[in-house]
Design a protein around this motif. Structure first.
Motif, mmCIF file in Angstrom:
data_model
loop_
_atom_site.group_PDB
_atom_site.id
_atom_site.type_symbol
_atom_site.label_atom_id
_atom_site.label_comp_id
_atom_site.label_asym_id
_atom_site.label_seq_id
_atom_site.Cartn_x
_atom_site.Cartn_y
_atom_site.Cartn_z
ATOM 1 N N THR A 22 0.842 -1.192 0.000
ATOM 2 C CA THR A 22 0.000 0.000 0.000
ATOM 3 C C THR A 22 0.881 1.246 0.000
ATOM 4 N N PRO A 23 0.331 2.393 -0.355
ATOM 5 C CA PRO A 23 1.127 3.625 -0.281
ATOM 6 C C PRO A 23 1.718 3.847 1.119
ATOM 7 N N GLU A 24 0.976 3.446 2.149
ATOM 8 C CA GLU A 24 1.478 3.611 3.520
ATOM 9 C C GLU A 24 2.667 2.687 3.796
ATOM 10 N N ARG A 25 2.672 1.520 3.186
ATOM 11 C CA ARG A 25 3.750 0.552 3.413
ATOM 12 C C ARG A 25 4.936 0.742 2.467
ATOM 13 N N GLU A 26 4.686 1.288 1.287
ATOM 14 C CA GLU A 26 5.712 1.334 0.251
ATOM 15 C C GLU A 26 6.999 2.020 0.699
ATOM 16 N N SER A 27 6.912 3.217 1.225
ATOM 17 C CA SER A 27 8.143 3.938 1.586
ATOM 18 C C SER A 27 8.892 3.211 2.701
ATOM 19 N N GLU A 28 8.172 2.659 3.673
ATOM 20 C CA GLU A 28 8.829 1.908 4.749
ATOM 21 C C GLU A 28 9.489 0.645 4.198
ATOM 22 N N LEU A 29 8.807 -0.053 3.310
ATOM 23 C CA LEU A 29 9.362 -1.264 2.697
ATOM 24 C C LEU A 29 10.619 -0.940 1.911
ATOM 25 N N TYR A 30 10.560 0.076 1.066
ATOM 26 C CA TYR A 30 11.721 0.436 0.250
ATOM 27 C C TYR A 30 12.884 0.888 1.128
ATOM 28 N N ARG A 31 12.594 1.711 2.131
ATOM 29 C CA ARG A 31 13.649 2.169 3.035
ATOM 30 C C ARG A 31 14.313 0.974 3.716
ATOM 31 N N TYR A 32 13.511 0.039 4.170
ATOM 32 C CA TYR A 32 14.044 -1.136 4.844
ATOM 33 C C TYR A 32 14.920 -1.958 3.890
ATOM 34 N N ILE A 33 14.433 -2.227 2.689
ATOM 35 C CA ILE A 33 15.195 -3.037 1.731
ATOM 36 C C ILE A 33 16.504 -2.359 1.355
ATOM 37 N N ILE A 34 16.485 -1.057 1.148
ATOM 38 C CA ILE A 34 17.719 -0.325 0.824
ATOM 39 C C ILE A 34 18.739 -0.495 1.951
ATOM 40 N N GLY A 35 18.298 -0.312 3.189
ATOM 41 C CA GLY A 35 19.207 -0.458 4.329
ATOM 42 C C GLY A 35 19.710 -1.876 4.500
ATOM 43 N N LYS A 36 18.839 -2.857 4.333
ATOM 44 C CA LYS A 36 19.233 -4.262 4.484
ATOM 45 C C LYS A 36 20.227 -4.667 3.402
ATOM 46 N N ALA A 37 19.967 -4.266 2.162
ATOM 47 C CA ALA A 37 20.893 -4.575 1.067
ATOM 48 C C ALA A 37 22.268 -3.982 1.343
ATOM 49 N N ASP A 38 22.294 -2.737 1.777
ATOM 50 C CA ASP A 38 23.554 -2.093 2.118
ATOM 51 C C ASP A 38 24.248 -2.836 3.262
ATOM 52 N N GLY A 39 23.473 -3.256 4.250
ATOM 53 C CA GLY A 39 24.026 -3.952 5.404
ATOM 54 C C GLY A 39 24.667 -5.292 5.080
ATOM 55 N N ILE A 40 24.239 -5.931 4.001
ATOM 56 C CA ILE A 40 24.843 -7.216 3.621
ATOM 57 C C ILE A 40 25.832 -7.057 2.465
ATOM 58 N N GLY A 41 26.213 -5.811 2.188
ATOM 59 C CA GLY A 41 27.280 -5.548 1.226
ATOM 60 C C GLY A 41 26.852 -5.462 -0.225
ATOM 61 N N CYS A 42 25.578 -5.241 -0.475
ATOM 62 C CA CYS A 42 25.072 -5.130 -1.843
ATOM 63 C C CYS A 42 24.835 -3.668 -2.193
ATOM 64 N N ILE A 43 24.795 -3.390 -3.476
ATOM 65 C CA ILE A 43 24.527 -2.043 -3.953
ATOM 66 C C ILE A 43 23.171 -2.062 -4.643
ATOM 67 N N LEU A 44 22.223 -1.367 -4.074
ATOM 68 C CA LEU A 44 20.884 -1.292 -4.661
ATOM 69 C C LEU A 44 20.845 -0.069 -5.570
ATOM 70 N N HIS A 45 20.793 -0.318 -6.873
ATOM 71 C CA HIS A 45 20.812 0.764 -7.855
ATOM 72 C C HIS A 45 19.430 1.374 -8.054
ATOM 73 N N ALA A 46 18.380 0.555 -7.939
ATOM 74 C CA ALA A 46 17.011 1.053 -8.140
ATOM 75 C C ALA A 46 16.035 0.096 -7.484
ATOM 76 N N ILE A 47 14.930 0.655 -6.992
ATOM 77 C CA ILE A 47 13.849 -0.131 -6.420
ATOM 78 C C ILE A 47 12.541 0.522 -6.847
ATOM 79 N N GLY A 48 11.574 -0.298 -7.223
ATOM 80 C CA GLY A 48 10.283 0.216 -7.633
ATOM 81 C C GLY A 48 9.305 -0.924 -7.788
ATOM 82 N N GLY A 49 8.064 -0.600 -7.966
ATOM 83 C CA GLY A 49 7.094 -1.663 -8.146
ATOM 84 C C GLY A 49 5.676 -1.166 -8.108
#
Length: 139
Positions: A22-49
């Motif tokens: 949902t719009p309410e969940r989207e920004s929190e989900l994306y923020r979380y995934i960006i941080g988690k990817a960074d935390g495990i040493g990955c580079i997230l170039h783009a996220i959307g859906g």
């Protein structure tokens, strides 16, 4: 440090393609995934859906398999969303399976633009069918 350049376009959907992002969940989900990817040493170039699926363009270091990356991101993001105070009473879950496509360096910018403009592509009918199909593996 080793040199690596790997680029993947990864797609997966919510359980039964329910509109759980949902719009309410989207920004929190994306923020979380960006941080988690960074935390495990990955580079997230783009996220959307869309409300029922997500696209990532990501560089994953060779020490981490694509399957482990997806498992980590899907599992931890669902757990995160399910443990937040939310306006939605619907439990959040991802479907089994995912799609993954390798990219060359010359395809990176085009893939990023496609992912960042998911909503417009779906609205305008310019979504690429091969990248939007259902990747559910356990039907």
């Amino acid at each position: 440090m080793s040199l690596w350049r790997t680029y993947y376009h990864i797609i997966w959907a919510t359980e039964s393609r329910q509109p759980l992002i949902t719009p309410e969940r989207e920004s929190e989900l994306y923020r979380y995934i960006i941080g988690k990817a960074d935390g495990i040493g990955c580079i997230l170039h783009a996220i959307g859906g869309m409300a029922d699926h997500i696209h990532l363009v990501v560089s994953i270091p060779p020490k981490l398999s694509v399957a482990d990356f997806v498992k980590t991101i899907k599992g931890s993001s669902a757990y995160h969303l399910n443990h937040l105070p939310s306006v939605s009473s619907l439990a959040f879950s991802w479907q089994h399976g995912y799609g993954v496509f390798t990219l060359g360096g010359k395809q990176l910018e085009e893939a990023k633009a496609y992912v960042l403009n998911q909503k417009a592509h779906h609205l305008n009918g310019t979504a690429i069918p091969a990248l939007e199909r259902d990747f559910e593996m356990n039907k």
